[in-house]
Design a protein around this motif. Sequence first.
Motif: not given
Length: 467
Positions: A254-267
């Motif tokens: 809920v609080f940390y939904p999966l992100l594509p590997p390319t979303e480095v900044e958000i990660s």
Amino acid sequence: MEKVFLLHTHTVMSLLLFLFVAGTFIFINNLKENTPSKKWFKLFYLGQLLWQGADILRYSLHPSMVGSLIYQLDVSVWAIPSFCILEIAYLQFLYFFVGNPFERERKTFLYLSIFISCIVATLTFWNEFYNKSNILIFNLIAFGYGFVINVLAMILCIRKAIYFNKNQEKISAKGSFYMAILNFGYVMTSVIVIIFGFYSTIGYWTFFLIVWIGNLTALVVYINFGAIPTSFQTKMIGFTFIIVMTVLMMVTLVFYPLLPPTEVEISTTQQTGLTKLIIIILCSIFVLTFILPRILRYTLTDPLQRLLDGVQKVNSGDLTSKVTIVHPDEIGNITANFNLMTQSLKQSKDDLIQYAMTLEQKVNDRTAELQHSLNNLRETQAQLIQSEKLASLGELTAGIAHEIQNPLNFVNNFSELSMELAEELKAEMQKFNIDQKIVNDILDDLSQNQEKISYHGNRASSIVKGM
């Protein structure tokens, strides 16, 4: 300097699955039964354990590390071989679960699944080292392979359910049917992930929920339909562990939904939160593994064990047993009532023994009284028999007297008449002029009287002889 590690939501999810699978593997390994289904089920969870361990490492690597040697080795040497092992073991486990009516087929599919696994491992190795670690191809290989194995598993479970149902093995048929539903869920997961993509909202929610629920369901079905005995403490810790892990999994998604590997900044912005979450998970596991069992043992299982020992002693006949009350809770209340019940049973037993001892004396006294009464009864009976005999003898004597009296009366009467005739004859003979006619008449009468006396005398004699 290039950054090597970057925590990802999938890192946390893989860690949760890793910990859950590790606990399940330990639980299955400690079961006392030693059957083929347990061996393959244990290998299945061992494969999952290695697979999730590889995923923890892979999803902790920075996206820039995709295609690096460590990434390639993790995928081709660790992750996919582990995944192949768990799929082979899972299919074999289903063949043995609640009965194995298809032994020849099982061996055939064992070799076939090994052959397919070798192809999958080869394709993965090619994709990593010769196709620049194409993630899309990797997902197609992994989820496609899982789709094939789970379709075969679903068909197998349906066939086993039909087979057991025809043979009136209802419990085995129900267990196989539940496994068929579980594998249908796995098949649909593979289809959804392939269609929508692993990093889509539908894709990752479906994958993690089905994998989580599927592992839990498989374990529950295995325990219930395989009649696997488990301790109360194991169930308590297991349920608590599952609830805590489930809550942490839901919080993560809920609080940390999966992100594509390319979303480095958000990660990158999620690193602190994910790190804290991992610390919370590890602390929770520490509490569940080392602290909770001791708390449960002190407050629950040890008092229950003492109470069970007391019950076993009472069951063996020791009514002097008394269980120590440690905590004034529900178990303490039960223990106190158990001690009271034991005391009541002991008092009842003592009273019964005392009554039995006095009862023996009462029985002896009553037996003596009955013997005395019996002797009196026998004497009375003997007297009655004697009286009956005397009465019968009296009746017999009266009958005899009556029978003999009649002829004797005739004898006496004719004797008296004869005496009178003799007197008349004597008087006639003294006369000067004897009347011969009178004399002859008297003599005739005397002769007749003697005949009658003789007749009735013989009659009395025949009566006596007859008796």
